[in-house]
Design a protein around this motif. Structure first.
Motif, PDB file in Angstrom:
ATOM      1  N   PRO B 170       0.800  -1.237   0.000  1.00 35.77           N
ATOM      2  CA  PRO B 170       0.000   0.000   0.000  1.00 35.77           C
ATOM      3  C   PRO B 170       0.829   1.282   0.000  1.00 35.77           C
ATOM      4  O   PRO B 170       0.465   2.252  -0.670  1.00 35.77           O
ATOM      5  CB  PRO B 170      -0.809  -0.105   1.296  1.00 35.77           C
ATOM      6  CG  PRO B 170      -0.895  -1.565   1.579  1.00 35.77           C
ATOM      7  CD  PRO B 170       0.374  -2.167   1.069  1.00 35.77           C
ATOM      8  N   LEU B 174       1.026   4.187  -2.892  1.00 39.47           N
ATOM      9  CA  LEU B 174       0.842   5.607  -2.580  1.00 39.47           C
ATOM     10  C   LEU B 174       1.946   6.446  -3.231  1.00 39.47           C
ATOM     11  O   LEU B 174       1.697   7.545  -3.752  1.00 39.47           O
ATOM     12  CB  LEU B 174       0.879   5.772  -1.057  1.00 39.47           C
ATOM     13  CG  LEU B 174       0.452   7.107  -0.499  1.00 39.47           C
ATOM     14  CD1 LEU B 174      -1.073   7.128  -0.335  1.00 39.47           C
ATOM     15  CD2 LEU B 174       1.098   7.345   0.868  1.00 39.47           C
ATOM     16  N   ARG B 177       1.118   6.738  -6.861  1.00 33.49           N
ATOM     17  CA  ARG B 177      -0.050   7.571  -7.143  1.00 33.49           C
ATOM     18  C   ARG B 177       0.273   9.057  -7.023  1.00 33.49           C
ATOM     19  O   ARG B 177      -0.190   9.878  -7.795  1.00 33.49           O
ATOM     20  CB  ARG B 177      -1.192   7.197  -6.189  1.00 33.49           C
ATOM     21  CG  ARG B 177      -2.548   7.731  -6.652  1.00 33.49           C
ATOM     22  CD  ARG B 177      -3.704   7.146  -5.831  1.00 33.49           C
ATOM     23  NE  ARG B 177      -3.468   5.758  -5.458  1.00 33.49           N
ATOM     24  CZ  ARG B 177      -3.501   5.305  -4.201  1.00 33.49           C
ATOM     25  NH1 ARG B 177      -3.759   6.116  -3.204  1.00 33.49           N
ATOM     26  NH2 ARG B 177      -3.274   4.026  -3.954  1.00 33.49           N
ATOM     27  N   HIS B 178       1.080   9.403  -5.992  1.00 33.55           N
ATOM     28  CA  HIS B 178       1.331  10.828  -5.726  1.00 33.55           C
ATOM     29  C   HIS B 178       2.736  11.274  -6.126  1.00 33.55           C
ATOM     30  O   HIS B 178       3.129  12.395  -5.827  1.00 33.55           O
ATOM     31  CB  HIS B 178       1.094  11.133  -4.242  1.00 33.55           C
ATOM     32  CG  HIS B 178      -0.315  10.895  -3.796  1.00 33.55           C
ATOM     33  ND1 HIS B 178      -1.343  11.754  -4.097  1.00 33.55           N
ATOM     34  CD2 HIS B 178      -0.867   9.864  -3.106  1.00 33.55           C
ATOM     35  CE1 HIS B 178      -2.473  11.288  -3.577  1.00 33.55           C
ATOM     36  NE2 HIS B 178      -2.213  10.135  -2.980  1.00 33.55           N
TER      37      HIS B 178
END
Lengths: 434, 434
Positions: B170, B174, B177-178
């Motif tokens: 996870p 993240l 994604r960012h």
């Protein structure tokens, strides 16, 4: 405080104590309780500590701190029992205080002392110096350093200092010379049992805490002292810890599940170690912290040698905070919970994981962490320790083994002739150098 | 680091190890060293940790932290090995850093987390989130809370966050994604052995410490690893601790004589407990602090059960501070000394007082507390622990006993079906209520 010793029973844990052995031990508890009550009634050395809730005068303490009540910071200069009780109380209640910053100079590391003095706003800082004898080397050295730092900053230390010391000695002389507000370390109360006197309460008073509530919590715990461990949480704890030590649990890990009680575990470690550690006896206290130390010590507690009692301390109510929802599937269960629910689940899981591995553990519950409950906890653990001392048959209120090093230190610094100092130079060495 | 095991010899202490037994043990050390070198050469799980000084790339770490290099505060979100190594380094070097305030969210206590978040200047705070799996419940819960606090304060957390995690999970998602700056937890290195990787060094980099010096100190210690405990300080320590445990010293009290090394004792406690605490074996680490704990634990160490090794860690050089002269006769000897001289005298007196009571102790000396020496200390103690693991014959790099509670926690919070959660509700109780 409530105590649950279910996971210390022989039916759960190994080592553990059987119901039958516990009932047998309760006869010794009854005898010990009689001695304790007699000691308290006669104001005997040490036992007198258990009378503090009724002997301590909060008005006197508030009057002494009144001149510095508006300070922004308080530096307590003391070590061991002259610091840990006070630190335990103000750290436990920090979020409920008036925001006074507290610093405890309980070490003589020069860099660390200097860093603290440079960070403190001296013109708004009060000094709380605590030493029964008025001669404790670390405390007096630090006090001399602190005093000079105030003078160098042009701040009159005599207007900002409260002294807690014995009836005579260098600190008492200082009080007289400068007309300082002062309090007296009560007679018959060893430092580690002095949290509920001026020794532990001056800092709490400066931080605006409710001294009456602390003392009332302690007094309520005193009311539970009785001739049976089945009726008295403090004795249930003290007797169980003793019985488990007898059966091989020579280590007692104190694990509060609240950051505010981290210093309490340190206070407990001194209480337990200095009171019971003599004649080759005594359980070794280990301070830990839930949940942090689940990721550090739990492997050992669950799978290492079967020589440990784990004592959990858990407040039943505490402020909480939501865990925000997350878009990550694998973590969505967290978003339905609060941090407090996570903390509780971790506590219950850890307790159960020890029991499932037959490792003895005890649960101590507080309603919450407030002035009343911290008074209750401190008094309860003191009574538990006094009972354990009776069961071990040791001299609970003395600490003769620390004298040797004190003399050697003094000799090494030229403070007199002490043969102990000579032993230092005769050290056996087997060096492996880098 | 230098190690002096003279006070652990049988001629001084009981329990103690005879010269003959030490020479015999040295044959086992030679065999263990071969296994360790083989493990390192093959990059085997765990042993790979001892290769970190040459594998870690400080430039990569500095590049990752570059966007937040000017922050005033750094909040590290991690627990256990994901926090303690980093905390040890920045706490040890605090007085040498650039003044960045460091906070370690290694607990989920809601009140404490909230207090920290309210005190931090979020617009000038960086986030360092560390979890190999990216699923550690405490870390991810705290990260969700921290992220939301930044959002609520109108601060873009994606501009202030550095992630250290595994190749997938996870937290890695993240990062993608960012487009966050990120580092990878090295393969084959358990958390408690990861201080000398990005896991421990991101915080040091943000605080402006010399990463090369830390790694060079560690590399120099690696050079001392050899087939004889008489030539290698790390092995001398690991072998002596093991031999004393075999002879009854089941407790190892780690006592640094420097406030800056207080967190190091915590790091050591995890290293020792999680690595060796299995199969009913392993020495129980106790963290203490000189001189503070002389007034708390020394009575027990000197006069309690003969089941303890006391390990002193002492920097030979440190900043000092004069003790001002005093008019009080009984204290005039203090005015001729410095705080550092007092600290040294207390150390030597305490060490000698244990030896005089035949209590085994070991002295570890550092030149000083700086980046180089802290790298040396961390590497040396890791190597000592790996050696001890070989001598015990345990699975040094695993920690299977913590899994049970993790599953139970998850089950209790509705994160899946786990039979461990059911055991929690079946607790045996014997309550003594207030």
């Amino acid at each position: 405080m409530n105590v649950d010793i279910g996971n210390a029973l022989g039916s759960v844990a190994s080592p553990g104590i059987s119901r039958a052995a516990l009932e047998h031990l309760d006869e010794q508890v009854a005898d010990a309780h009689e001695r304790i009550e007699r000691g308290m009634a006669n104001g005997e050395h040490g036992y007198e500590a258990l009378n503090l809730p009724e002997r301590t005068d909060p008005d006197k303490i508030r009057a002494a701190v009144e001149p510095v009540a508006d300070c922004d910071a308080l530096v307590t200069v003391g070590i061991g029992g002259s610091a840990l009780g006070a630190a335990t109380i103000v750290d436990a209640l920090e979020e409920r205080g008036d925001g006074t910053e507290t610093v405890f100079l309980d070490n003589v590391d020069p860099e660390w002392v200097t860093a603290h003095l440079e960070a403190l706003p001296l013109e708004a800082t009060a000094i709380n110096v605590v030493s029964r004898s008025g001669t404790t080397a670390e405390t007096l050295a630090n006090f001399l350093v602190v005093r000079e730092a105030f003078e160098s900053a042009g701040v009159d230390w005599t207007e900002r200092t409260i002294v807690t010391t014995g009836e005579s000695g260098p600190l008492r002389d200082l009080v007289d010379r400068h007309d300082l507000p002062s309090l007296t370390v009560p007679d018959g109360v060893p430092g580690r049992y002095a949290a509920l006197s001026a020794v532990g309460l001056v800092a709490a008073a400066v931080c605006g805490h409710d001294l009456e509530a602390i003392l009332e919590g302690a007094a309520a715990e005193r009311e539970t002292l009785s001739g049976s461990l089945f009726d008295c949480p403090a004795y249930a704890y003290g007797a169980t810890a003793y019985a488990l030590d007898q059966r091989g649990a020579g280590t007692n890990a104190m694990v509060p599940y609240a950051e505010s009680l981290e210093t309490y575990a340190e206070w407990f470690a001194q209480l337990w170690a200095e009171s019971l550690g003599k004649d080759d006896l005594g359980q070794t206290p280990v301070r830990a912290l839930g949940v942090t130390d689940q990721h550090s010590q739990l492997q050992l507690y669950r799978a290492g040698p079967r020589d440990k009692l784990v004592t959990f301390v858990r407040p039943l109510e505490a402020p909480d905070r939501e865990i925000p929802a997350t878009e990550v599937d694998d973590l969505s269960y967290l978003g339905d919970a609060t941090l407090g629910e996570l903390l509780d689940a971790e506590f219950e899981a850890t307790e159960a994981s020890l029991a499932a591995a037959s490792r003895p553990n005890v649960r101590i519950e507080l309603e919450c962490v407030d002035a009343d409950e911290i008074g209750s906890l401190l008094y309860g653990m003191e009574a538990a320790c006094v009972l354990a001392g009776e069961l071990y048959g040791v001299d609970t209120f003395e600490q003769p083994a620390v004298e040797w090093a004190k003399k050697a230190t003094r000799g090494l610094l030229g403070g007199g002739e002490f043969e102990e100092a000579n032993a230092v130079t005769e050290k056996t060495t087997l060096r492996v150098d880098h």
